[in-house]
Each structure stands twice: as structure tokens, then as C-alpha cells.
Scaffold this motif. Structure first.
Motif, PDB file in Angstrom:
ATOM      1  N   LYS A   1       5.832   0.932   0.765  1.00 35.52           N
ATOM      2  CA  LYS A   1       4.692   0.658  -0.113  1.00 35.52           C
ATOM      3  C   LYS A   1       4.767  -0.761  -0.665  1.00 35.52           C
ATOM      4  N   GLU A   2       5.944  -1.176  -1.085  1.00 38.35           N
ATOM      5  CA  GLU A   2       6.100  -2.522  -1.632  1.00 38.35           C
ATOM      6  C   GLU A   2       5.764  -3.588  -0.596  1.00 38.35           C
ATOM      7  N   GLU A   3       6.240  -3.402   0.630  1.00 36.44           N
ATOM      8  CA  GLU A   3       5.975  -4.383   1.686  1.00 36.44           C
ATOM      9  C   GLU A   3       4.488  -4.442   2.017  1.00 36.44           C
ATOM     10  N   LEU A   4       3.845  -3.298   2.104  1.00 43.43           N
ATOM     11  CA  LEU A   4       2.415  -3.275   2.392  1.00 43.43           C
ATOM     12  C   LEU A   4       1.629  -3.959   1.281  1.00 43.43           C
ATOM     13  N   GLU A   5       1.988  -3.684   0.034  1.00 42.91           N
ATOM     14  CA  GLU A   5       1.305  -4.319  -1.086  1.00 42.91           C
ATOM     15  C   GLU A   5       1.575  -5.821  -1.122  1.00 42.91           C
ATOM     16  N   LYS A   6       2.794  -6.211  -0.748  1.00 42.81           N
ATOM     17  CA  LYS A   6       3.139  -7.626  -0.694  1.00 42.81           C
ATOM     18  C   LYS A   6       2.265  -8.346   0.342  1.00 42.81           C
ATOM     19  N   GLN A   7       1.882  -7.629   1.385  1.00 40.31           N
ATOM     20  CA  GLN A   7       1.024  -8.191   2.441  1.00 40.31           C
ATOM     21  C   GLN A   7      -0.463  -8.095   2.086  1.00 40.31           C
ATOM     22  N   GLY A   8      -0.745  -7.630   0.878  1.00 43.60           N
ATOM     23  CA  GLY A   8      -2.129  -7.563   0.416  1.00 43.60           C
ATOM     24  C   GLY A   8      -2.881  -6.312   0.847  1.00 43.60           C
TER      25      GLY A   8
END
Length: 74
Positions: A14-21
């Protein structure tokens, strides 16, 4: 009317996906809505197949005769 569902995924995903916008909630919602449409479409197609299985095909040349008849009537 709507309902709430919850999905558990690894925090790092989830963090990585959110970091990618990427809006994870929106993407999950969109995926489920598209899946629903596919399921409904398949349901309709299966119903049409069932409804049409007893329909006898037209006699050979029906289309040609029908078009010719229509053209001549004008």
C-alpha cells in the motif's frame, strides 16, 4: 445504496502504491465495478444463448429475398 468491504494487504504494498501516486481505494473500487460489469455481461450473453437455442435458423436465401423485396417496394 452502498456497502463497505475491507481488504487486508501488506503495508509495504500500500505504501509503495501510494508513493507512486496510486489511490488504492479508488483502484480497488474501479476493479470491482469493472468485474461486476463483466459478470453481468456474461449473465446476459448466457441468457440470450439460452433464449435463442430453440430458434430455428432462417431458410437459405431468406436474407437475399427479404432485401430484394424491400428494395422493390420503394
Amino acid at each position: 445504496m452502498s456497502t463497505v468491504i475491507s481488504v487486508r494487504i501488506k503495508k509495504e504494498i500500500k505504501e509503495e502504491l501510494e508513493k507512486q501516486g496510486i489511490d488504492v481505494d479508488q483502484e480497488v473500487r474501479k476493479f470491482l465495478e469493472e468485474l461486476y460489469l463483466k459478470v453481468k455481461a456474461k449473465e446476459y450473453v448466457n441468457k440470450w444463448i439460452e433464449d435463442l437455442k430453440d430458434v430455428k435458423p432462417s431458410v437459405e436465401g431468406f436474407s437475399v429475398g427479404s432485401v430484394r423485396e424491400d428494395r422493390e417496394s420503394h
